[in-house]
Design a protein around this motif. Structure first.
Motif, PDB file in Angstrom:
ATOM      1  N   ALA A   8     -42.143  55.041 -40.912  1.00  0.00           N
ATOM      2  CA  ALA A   8     -42.628  54.142 -40.366  1.00  0.00           C
ATOM      3  C   ALA A   8     -42.435  53.338 -39.192  1.00  0.00           C
ATOM      4  O   ALA A   8     -41.017  53.188 -39.392  1.00  0.00           O
ATOM      5  N   THR A   9     -42.946  53.496 -37.896  1.00  0.00           N
ATOM      6  CA  THR A   9     -42.334  52.756 -37.060  1.00  0.00           C
ATOM      7  C   THR A   9     -43.813  51.473 -36.454  1.00  0.00           C
ATOM      8  O   THR A   9     -44.512  51.538 -36.684  1.00  0.00           O
ATOM      9  N   ALA A  10     -42.822  50.560 -35.898  1.00  0.00           N
ATOM     10  CA  ALA A  10     -43.713  49.843 -35.272  1.00  0.00           C
ATOM     11  C   ALA A  10     -43.431  49.607 -33.442  1.00  0.00           C
ATOM     12  O   ALA A  10     -44.524  49.571 -32.995  1.00  0.00           O
ATOM     13  N   GLY A  12     -41.442  52.527 -32.047  1.00  0.00           N
ATOM     14  CA  GLY A  12     -40.815  54.034 -31.929  1.00  0.00           C
ATOM     15  C   GLY A  12     -39.609  54.599 -32.243  1.00  0.00           C
ATOM     16  O   GLY A  12     -39.615  55.119 -32.258  1.00  0.00           O
ATOM     17  N   SER A  13     -38.703  53.503 -32.653  1.00  0.00           N
ATOM     18  CA  SER A  13     -37.205  53.690 -32.419  1.00  0.00           C
ATOM     19  C   SER A  13     -37.446  54.665 -34.283  1.00  0.00           C
ATOM     20  O   SER A  13     -36.126  55.280 -34.002  1.00  0.00           O
ATOM     21  N   THR A  14     -37.988  54.535 -35.199  1.00  0.00           N
ATOM     22  CA  THR A  14     -37.939  55.286 -36.100  1.00  0.00           C
ATOM     23  C   THR A  14     -38.522  56.214 -35.779  1.00  0.00           C
ATOM     24  O   THR A  14     -37.721  57.358 -36.720  1.00  0.00           O
ATOM     25  N   ALA A  54     -38.879  51.159 -40.276  1.00  0.00           N
ATOM     26  CA  ALA A  54     -38.135  50.190 -39.322  1.00  0.00           C
ATOM     27  C   ALA A  54     -38.072  48.875 -40.244  1.00  0.00           C
ATOM     28  O   ALA A  54     -38.742  48.642 -41.832  1.00  0.00           O
ATOM     29  N   ILE A  55     -37.074  48.015 -40.785  1.00  0.00           N
ATOM     30  CA  ILE A  55     -37.032  47.255 -41.145  1.00  0.00           C
ATOM     31  C   ILE A  55     -37.890  45.699 -39.749  1.00  0.00           C
ATOM     32  O   ILE A  55     -37.224  45.770 -38.545  1.00  0.00           O
ATOM     33  N   HIS A  56     -38.528  45.299 -40.354  1.00  0.00           N
ATOM     34  CA  HIS A  56     -38.840  43.908 -39.793  1.00  0.00           C
ATOM     35  C   HIS A  56     -38.708  42.302 -40.645  1.00  0.00           C
ATOM     36  O   HIS A  56     -39.881  42.572 -41.876  1.00  0.00           O
ATOM     37  N   SER A  86     -32.566  49.404 -38.812  1.00  0.00           N
ATOM     38  CA  SER A  86     -32.834  47.947 -38.081  1.00  0.00           C
ATOM     39  C   SER A  86     -32.228  47.633 -36.995  1.00  0.00           C
ATOM     40  O   SER A  86     -31.600  48.132 -35.684  1.00  0.00           O
ATOM     41  N   SER A  87     -31.290  46.112 -37.412  1.00  0.00           N
ATOM     42  CA  SER A  87     -30.690  46.054 -36.159  1.00  0.00           C
ATOM     43  C   SER A  87     -28.664  46.074 -37.086  1.00  0.00           C
ATOM     44  O   SER A  87     -28.015  46.423 -35.548  1.00  0.00           O
ATOM     45  N   ILE A  88     -28.597  46.865 -37.661  1.00  0.00           N
ATOM     46  CA  ILE A  88     -27.506  47.258 -38.167  1.00  0.00           C
ATOM     47  C   ILE A  88     -27.316  48.765 -38.683  1.00  0.00           C
ATOM     48  O   ILE A  88     -28.357  49.039 -40.294  1.00  0.00           O
ATOM     49  N   GLY A 130     -31.873  50.458 -34.589  1.00  0.00           N
ATOM     50  CA  GLY A 130     -32.497  50.833 -33.803  1.00  0.00           C
ATOM     51  C   GLY A 130     -32.070  49.970 -32.336  1.00  0.00           C
ATOM     52  O   GLY A 130     -31.226  50.515 -31.472  1.00  0.00           O
ATOM     53  N   THR A 131     -33.423  50.003 -31.497  1.00  0.00           N
ATOM     54  CA  THR A 131     -34.054  49.622 -30.437  1.00  0.00           C
ATOM     55  C   THR A 131     -33.907  47.839 -30.290  1.00  0.00           C
ATOM     56  O   THR A 131     -35.129  48.037 -30.890  1.00  0.00           O
ATOM     57  N   ILE A 132     -34.009  47.131 -29.338  1.00  0.00           N
ATOM     58  CA  ILE A 132     -34.189  46.120 -29.212  1.00  0.00           C
ATOM     59  C   ILE A 132     -34.599  45.473 -27.903  1.00  0.00           C
ATOM     60  O   ILE A 132     -34.056  45.822 -26.911  1.00  0.00           O
TER      61      ILE A 132
HETATM   62  C1  LIG Z   1     -40.674  41.495 -34.631  1.00  0.00           C
HETATM   63  C2  LIG Z   1     -39.265  41.763 -35.621  1.00  0.00           C
HETATM   64  C3  LIG Z   1     -38.600  41.285 -36.815  1.00  0.00           C
HETATM   65  C4  LIG Z   1     -37.510  42.368 -36.742  1.00  0.00           C
HETATM   66  N1  LIG Z   1     -36.757  41.780 -37.959  1.00  0.00           N
HETATM   67  C5  LIG Z   1     -36.335  42.757 -37.731  1.00  0.00           C
HETATM   68  C6  LIG Z   1     -34.903  42.223 -39.610  1.00  0.00           C
HETATM   69  O1  LIG Z   1     -36.308  41.450 -40.503  1.00  0.00           O
HETATM   70  N2  LIG Z   1     -33.625  42.860 -39.140  1.00  0.00           N
HETATM   71  C7  LIG Z   1     -32.991  43.292 -39.306  1.00  0.00           C
HETATM   72  O2  LIG Z   1     -31.938  43.504 -39.331  1.00  0.00           O
HETATM   73  N3  LIG Z   1     -34.132  44.005 -37.544  1.00  0.00           N
HETATM   74  C8  LIG Z   1     -34.866  43.303 -37.644  1.00  0.00           C
HETATM   75  N4  LIG Z   1     -35.973  43.790 -36.269  1.00  0.00           N
HETATM   76  C9  LIG Z   1     -35.116  45.286 -35.702  1.00  0.00           C
HETATM   77  C10 LIG Z   1     -35.827  46.015 -35.377  1.00  0.00           C
HETATM   78  O3  LIG Z   1     -35.420  46.855 -36.902  1.00  0.00           O
HETATM   79  C11 LIG Z   1     -35.007  47.412 -34.703  1.00  0.00           C
HETATM   80  O4  LIG Z   1     -36.078  46.384 -33.506  1.00  0.00           O
HETATM   81  C12 LIG Z   1     -35.638  48.380 -34.992  1.00  0.00           C
HETATM   82  O5  LIG Z   1     -36.020  49.406 -34.082  1.00  0.00           O
HETATM   83  C13 LIG Z   1     -37.618  47.997 -35.593  1.00  0.00           C
HETATM   84  O6  LIG Z   1     -37.843  50.462 -35.198  1.00  0.00           O
HETATM   85  P1  LIG Z   1     -38.939  50.478 -34.553  1.00  0.00           P
HETATM   86  O7  LIG Z   1     -38.812  50.181 -33.233  1.00  0.00           O
HETATM   87  O8  LIG Z   1     -38.982  51.860 -35.804  1.00  0.00           O
HETATM   88  O9  LIG Z   1     -40.636  49.450 -34.995  1.00  0.00           O
HETATM   89  C14 LIG Z   1     -36.629  43.482 -35.909  1.00  0.00           C
HETATM   90  C15 LIG Z   1     -36.999  43.704 -34.774  1.00  0.00           C
HETATM   91  C16 LIG Z   1     -38.692  43.511 -34.285  1.00  0.00           C
HETATM   92  C17 LIG Z   1     -39.580  43.296 -32.991  1.00  0.00           C
END
Ligand SMILES: Cc1cc2nc3c(=O)[nH]c(=O)nc-3n(C[C@H](O)[C@H](O)[C@H](O)COP(=O)(O)O)c2cc1C
Length: 178
Positions: A8-10, A12-14, A54-56, A86-88, A130-132
């Protein structure tokens, strides 16, 4: 055997990490389907599953949690591995070394993942960074990134994903042909 890699991705990085895992598993001689969790209706044809989200906002994406709840019975029976993006990650992070240490200590494991450990009992749960992109995490995300010495961009460690895929292959007792 066919292995399902479901993600599951929001943003694309997952998806890319799931595709990397799937390619490596295929390189090691396994038949692999890589699918969004939204595309999978049944696990009946699979002999193993790798499920990631992904973790959001401190949680797995809702569709990933719904997927694991809907398929708990099968995921409990199949050899199963799970991962979060996620971020880590285990090997890389959005943040600098001090920020990463701090966040590792302060940021709790998502509740969904803690629950999975009890219900599905994956053989391993792996964390990847992931990516930000600038502007994606809102003002609070931007502030956190600055305070913790972080940087925007792609923090994925493809080598780590490759090595993890190899461990999954070994866990399945599949032949390593690469
Ligand atoms: C709106 C938003 C909320 C996020 N919340 C978290 C979080 O709670 N903890 C964390 O470690 N990373 C968080 N991140 C970082 C995402 O997990 C990271 O960008 C990841 O690569 C997203 O994967 P995706 O591209 O598959 O959606 C967040 C990123 C976004 C854009």
């Amino acid at each position: 055997m066919t292995v399902l890699v479901a993600f599951a991705t929001a943003h694309g990085s997952t998806r890319t990490i799931a595709e990397t895992l799937a390619c490596r598993l295929a390189d090691e001689g396994l038949s692999v389907d890589v699918r969004s969790v939204n595309e999978v209706e049944s696990l009946a044809r699979y002999k193993a599953a790798v499920v990631g989200s992904a973790i959001h906002h401190g949680r797995w994406l809702p569709e990933a949690s719904e997927f694991t709840q809907l398929h708990t019975a099968m995921l409990t029976v199949l050899p199963c591995w799970t991962f979060s993006v996620s971020s880590i990650g285990e090997t890389t992070s959005f943040f600098g070394p001090t920020g990463t240490r701090l966040m590792r200590r302060l940021q709790p494991e998502p509740h969904d993942v803690t629950c999975l450990r009890v219900t599905i009992r994956p053989r391993e749960h792996r964390c990847f960074a992931g990516t930000i992109e600038r502007g994606r995490g809102g003002p609070s995300g931007a502030l956190l990134l600055t305070m913790l010495g972080g940087t925007y961009g792609d923090h994925r460690d493809i080598d780590d994903a490759t090595q993890w895929a190899h461990r999954i292959t070994q866990g399945l007792g599949a032949r390593h042909s690469a």
